[in-house]
Write a protein that holds these residues in place. Sequence first.
Motif, PDB file in Angstrom:
ATOM      1  N   ASN A 196       0.824  -1.214   0.000  1.00 34.65           N
ATOM      2  CA  ASN A 196       0.000   0.000   0.000  1.00 34.65           C
ATOM      3  C   ASN A 196       0.856   1.262   0.000  1.00 34.65           C
ATOM      4  O   ASN A 196       0.536   2.242  -0.677  1.00 34.65           O
ATOM      5  CB  ASN A 196      -0.932   0.003   1.214  1.00 34.65           C
ATOM      6  N   LEU A 197       1.941   1.241   0.751  1.00 35.99           N
ATOM      7  CA  LEU A 197       2.842   2.390   0.811  1.00 35.99           C
ATOM      8  C   LEU A 197       3.452   2.668  -0.563  1.00 35.99           C
ATOM      9  O   LEU A 197       3.443   3.811  -1.043  1.00 35.99           O
ATOM     10  CB  LEU A 197       3.947   2.132   1.835  1.00 35.99           C
ATOM     11  N   ILE A 198       3.994   1.629  -1.188  1.00 36.02           N
ATOM     12  CA  ILE A 198       4.638   1.810  -2.489  1.00 36.02           C
ATOM     13  C   ILE A 198       3.613   2.194  -3.557  1.00 36.02           C
ATOM     14  O   ILE A 198       3.857   3.081  -4.384  1.00 36.02           O
ATOM     15  CB  ILE A 198       5.387   0.528  -2.907  1.00 36.02           C
ATOM     16  N   PHE A 199       2.451   1.548  -3.523  1.00 31.59           N
ATOM     17  CA  PHE A 199       1.449   1.840  -4.548  1.00 31.59           C
ATOM     18  C   PHE A 199       0.967   3.287  -4.471  1.00 31.59           C
ATOM     19  O   PHE A 199       0.839   3.961  -5.508  1.00 31.59           O
ATOM     20  CB  PHE A 199       0.246   0.899  -4.417  1.00 31.59           C
ATOM     21  N   GLU A 200       0.686   3.776  -3.282  1.00 37.68           N
ATOM     22  CA  GLU A 200       0.197   5.153  -3.147  1.00 37.68           C
ATOM     23  C   GLU A 200       1.197   6.160  -3.694  1.00 37.68           C
ATOM     24  O   GLU A 200       0.814   7.176  -4.272  1.00 37.68           O
ATOM     25  CB  GLU A 200      -0.135   5.452  -1.687  1.00 37.68           C
ATOM     26  N   LYS A 201       2.482   5.885  -3.493  1.00 37.01           N
ATOM     27  CA  LYS A 201       3.501   6.825  -3.957  1.00 37.01           C
ATOM     28  C   LYS A 201       3.810   6.664  -5.447  1.00 37.01           C
ATOM     29  O   LYS A 201       4.415   7.542  -6.055  1.00 37.01           O
ATOM     30  CB  LYS A 201       4.773   6.669  -3.125  1.00 37.01           C
ATOM     31  N   SER A 202       3.407   5.528  -6.040  1.00 40.47           N
ATOM     32  CA  SER A 202       3.645   5.306  -7.468  1.00 40.47           C
ATOM     33  C   SER A 202       2.329   5.195  -8.240  1.00 40.47           C
ATOM     34  O   SER A 202       2.268   4.609  -9.320  1.00 40.47           O
ATOM     35  CB  SER A 202       4.486   4.046  -7.679  1.00 40.47           C
ATOM     36  N   TYR A 203       1.291   5.789  -7.687  1.00 47.38           N
ATOM     37  CA  TYR A 203      -0.071   5.728  -8.230  1.00 47.38           C
ATOM     38  C   TYR A 203      -0.137   6.103  -9.711  1.00 47.38           C
ATOM     39  O   TYR A 203      -0.790   5.435 -10.517  1.00 47.38           O
ATOM     40  CB  TYR A 203      -0.948   6.665  -7.404  1.00 47.38           C
ATOM     41  N   THR A 204       0.556   7.183 -10.083  1.00 50.86           N
ATOM     42  CA  THR A 204       0.454   7.668 -11.465  1.00 50.86           C
ATOM     43  C   THR A 204       1.105   6.731 -12.482  1.00 50.86           C
ATOM     44  O   THR A 204       0.931   6.901 -13.684  1.00 50.86           O
ATOM     45  CB  THR A 204       1.081   9.065 -11.602  1.00 50.86           C
ATOM     46  N   ARG A 205       1.866   5.751 -12.003  1.00 55.99           N
ATOM     47  CA  ARG A 205       2.422   4.760 -12.924  1.00 55.99           C
ATOM     48  C   ARG A 205       1.341   3.811 -13.437  1.00 55.99           C
ATOM     49  O   ARG A 205       1.507   3.189 -14.495  1.00 55.99           O
ATOM     50  CB  ARG A 205       3.502   3.935 -12.230  1.00 55.99           C
ATOM     51  N   PHE A 206       0.280   3.688 -12.666  1.00 56.60           N
ATOM     52  CA  PHE A 206      -0.758   2.713 -13.004  1.00 56.60           C
ATOM     53  C   PHE A 206      -2.096   3.355 -13.362  1.00 56.60           C
ATOM     54  O   PHE A 206      -2.968   2.681 -13.897  1.00 56.60           O
ATOM     55  CB  PHE A 206      -0.951   1.745 -11.834  1.00 56.60           C
ATOM     56  N   VAL A 207      -2.247   4.641 -13.060  1.00 57.20           N
ATOM     57  CA  VAL A 207      -3.514   5.320 -13.337  1.00 57.20           C
ATOM     58  C   VAL A 207      -3.230   6.650 -14.034  1.00 57.20           C
ATOM     59  O   VAL A 207      -2.474   7.475 -13.522  1.00 57.20           O
ATOM     60  CB  VAL A 207      -4.320   5.586 -12.045  1.00 57.20           C
ATOM     61  N   ASN A 208      -3.841   6.838 -15.179  1.00 57.26           N
ATOM     62  CA  ASN A 208      -3.773   8.111 -15.891  1.00 57.26           C
ATOM     63  C   ASN A 208      -5.180   8.686 -15.915  1.00 57.26           C
ATOM     64  O   ASN A 208      -5.995   8.334 -16.771  1.00 57.26           O
ATOM     65  CB  ASN A 208      -3.243   7.912 -17.316  1.00 57.26           C
ATOM     66  N   GLU A 209      -5.476   9.550 -14.943  1.00 59.55           N
ATOM     67  CA  GLU A 209      -6.829  10.064 -14.816  1.00 59.55           C
ATOM     68  C   GLU A 209      -7.210  10.967 -15.980  1.00 59.55           C
ATOM     69  O   GLU A 209      -8.370  10.997 -16.388  1.00 59.55           O
ATOM     70  CB  GLU A 209      -6.975  10.815 -13.490  1.00 59.55           C
ATOM     71  N   GLU A 210      -6.236  11.728 -16.507  1.00 54.99           N
ATOM     72  CA  GLU A 210      -6.528  12.633 -17.606  1.00 54.99           C
ATOM     73  C   GLU A 210      -7.009  11.864 -18.832  1.00 54.99           C
ATOM     74  O   GLU A 210      -7.956  12.267 -19.508  1.00 54.99           O
ATOM     75  CB  GLU A 210      -5.288  13.471 -17.962  1.00 54.99           C
ATOM     76  N   GLU A 211      -6.358  10.739 -19.131  1.00 55.17           N
ATOM     77  CA  GLU A 211      -6.742   9.934 -20.292  1.00 55.17           C
ATOM     78  C   GLU A 211      -7.711   8.814 -19.934  1.00 55.17           C
ATOM     79  O   GLU A 211      -8.098   8.022 -20.795  1.00 55.17           O
ATOM     80  CB  GLU A 211      -5.490   9.340 -20.941  1.00 55.17           C
TER      81      GLU A 211
END
Length: 472
Positions: free
Chosen positions: A244-259
């Motif tokens: 959870n710690l690593i995922f929250e800090k690397s969130y934008t690697r897996f989710v592109n909200e703009e697209e």
Amino acid sequence: MKKICLIILTALVAFNLTACGTDKGRQDSESDSNFKDNASNSTGDLSEGTNDENATIHISIDKSNRFLEVAVKEFEELHPGIKVEIKEYITPGEIIRVDADTLVGKVSNGNPDESKEKYINNINTELMSGQGADIVSVRMLPYKKYISRNMFADIGNLMKSDKDYEAAKYYTNIFEAVQFNNGLYTIPLDYTYQLLGGNVELNIDDSKWNWNDFFSAAQKNLSGVSSETRKKYILSDTDEDIFNLIFEKSYTRFVNEEEKKSSFMSDEFINLLTLCKNLSDKKHVKQSSTKISKDDLGQSAFYIYDISSLSSLASIEASEPVKNLLKLPSDVKSGDTAFSSSMMLAVNNASKSKNAAWKFIKFLLSDEMQSSPALPGFPINKDAYKQRIISETKQFSQNDSISLSKDKKTELMNKYAVFADSVAQDINSYPYADPQILKIVKEEVKAFFSGYASAQDVAQAIQNKIVIYLKE
């Protein structure tokens, strides 16, 4: 995670922190200049609004606090024509704990996320209807969605048009860390961060390491420790905690909200799940699915500390055999130094009192309020930081519960004042994640860490749900 919650905030050194070097000072000046340039190029106009000396400012916040309430009282005394009304959405009976990142609600059905969802849903309804408060607390909100829909004003423009605003008074790199779409739409009022500490010396460059580097170095160093003194685990957290710690800090690697895209079926995400599970399989961390016994207490070589004040830093060394304190590893980018904030505010673009709202926010950033002991984290204001150093050092050195001489306690505070200022100047990121997406991911990965589903099956389940959510 090991919590250090001394709310007294900062301490020490006759702000000799400029001795960190003229080159660093030059970098700060350039940062301040760049921030002003960014503000001047931002879009949006905050100049419109009612007479800012005769207005009522409405603030929506999940849960009020003493800092905000004291600020309202003192602000209204300074500006008799302006009234400030706080609307909180979480009642005291619903709160178990609030810290820089987590609100736990005590609710009828036992769901700890319900209080957070209540706040998000209410604010969303108000903003989508073109209504809502003048100032909104966004720490728990998917605030980038509202920025993209032009619902929050660009505060950078108001800074630019305010002749009394002095960028050099603040750690503007912290403001820059929360910029989005070339604008400043949210203002953190304080900052906290996490550090890694342990009773084993790690000779490693913590400015550019990742989690694999940490566990490899820790395992190597621990192999030279005698079995009598060797700890059972490398890190005190569970495999699921680390994920959870690593995922929250690397969130934008897996989710592109703009697209509106997500990549949870990627090798990178599946490898992250596997990495964290392997840590517990190798007994480097605890298994989240295993009940922790009394024998496990104190059996970790390293801990993650939440740092919210200078006293909290000094207290670690004063009370525990910590060899060194290091920045958290980052799998996002080399040199990443992230922060959290107990209070993040935005100005509603539909507000008719933007000028008055900015005047109140600027008061929250003033020397007077930023030096207040009621501020939960470190001050953003540099002069207030110096004041807190002095007051907190005095309190810390006179604290008889700490079994060190007064001179030793003062020495510790001097040492960590320099260290804390260095960390503050290095801050360059604020981990953003949509709360609903975080909730989905955290719920789904439990099946993997409990051994009921494969990494691929969990990744597919997450991907399916996130795709639907992003299309809503």
